[in-house]
Design a protein around this motif. Sequence first.
Motif, short mmCIF file in Angstrom:
data_model
loop_
_atom_site.label_atom_id
_atom_site.label_comp_id
_atom_site.label_asym_id
_atom_site.label_seq_id
_atom_site.Cartn_x
_atom_site.Cartn_y
_atom_site.Cartn_z
N PHE A 65 6.23 -6.02 2.54
CA PHE A 65 5.91 -6.04 1.43
C PHE A 65 5.02 -5.78 0.40
CE2 PHE A 65 6.22 -9.16 -2.89
CZ PHE A 65 7.36 -8.44 -3.32
N PHE A 66 4.01 -6.34 0.96
CA PHE A 66 2.58 -5.79 0.00
C PHE A 66 1.68 -4.69 0.18
CE2 PHE A 66 2.69 -11.19 -0.10
CZ PHE A 66 1.94 -11.27 -1.08
N GLY A 67 2.18 -4.67 1.45
CA GLY A 67 2.00 -2.71 1.75
C GLY A 67 2.96 -2.12 0.57
N TRP A 68 3.85 -2.13 0.18
CA TRP A 68 4.45 -1.70 -0.61
C TRP A 68 4.00 -1.23 -2.01
CZ3 TRP A 68 9.35 -3.45 -4.10
CH2 TRP A 68 9.92 -2.42 -4.02
N PHE A 69 3.80 -2.75 -2.45
CA PHE A 69 2.90 -2.80 -3.45
C PHE A 69 2.40 -2.64 -3.95
CE2 PHE A 69 4.83 -6.93 -5.95
CZ PHE A 69 6.15 -6.32 -5.94
#
Length: 207
Positions: A65-69
Amino acid sequence: MVDIFLKAKHWQLFIVMLGIPLLFQFYTMFSMFSEFEMESNPNPENVMNMFHVFPIIMILFTGVFFGWFWSIAIGLQKNIPEKIKMKVSKFKVLFFIPLIYIILLMIYMVGLFSGMGNTGFTNSGWIIVIILPLHLFSMFCIFYSLYFVSKTIKTAELQRKVEFGDFAGEFFLLWFYFIGIWIVQPKINKLYGKENTSTNKTYYEKP
């Protein structure tokens, strides 16, 4: 790694971020009910053992999730006009605070489920004193990340300075990502493809 997220299809991200965790939850619930049906007095330790993997799944989900952001906010900076300055450094600082907090919290939960958390501090007030402020500040950081990422998408798309009203749609779509990912990710794929096409064109046009 950034390129992987930017060119990933919406259904691929959906499976990784939601499909796998949901399957794990269904498997856990099914195993618990099976334990209750097979034994009249099920061993509580066997039931608790099923939750040991939960924090690990959450860490993997958080990473994706944070990698996507991160990939959107940093990877699409190439699409931002040079005359527009975005507060990338501020984003980077506030981005890592909730990420580190969540990972440490999940590691603590792993120890708790493994019996390592019974050190006398579990019921102490220090948990509330430390975790509550960190939790609230992490929520603020996450909302700022939502704000920055959605602003980045719209700025890259419109090629001009934008106000919140311009990217409010992207903001709420990212907030409710389980729906928004189907709408936002195709835009990101398009912006990523446009940047690559522009870069390749410039390269081949060099004398």
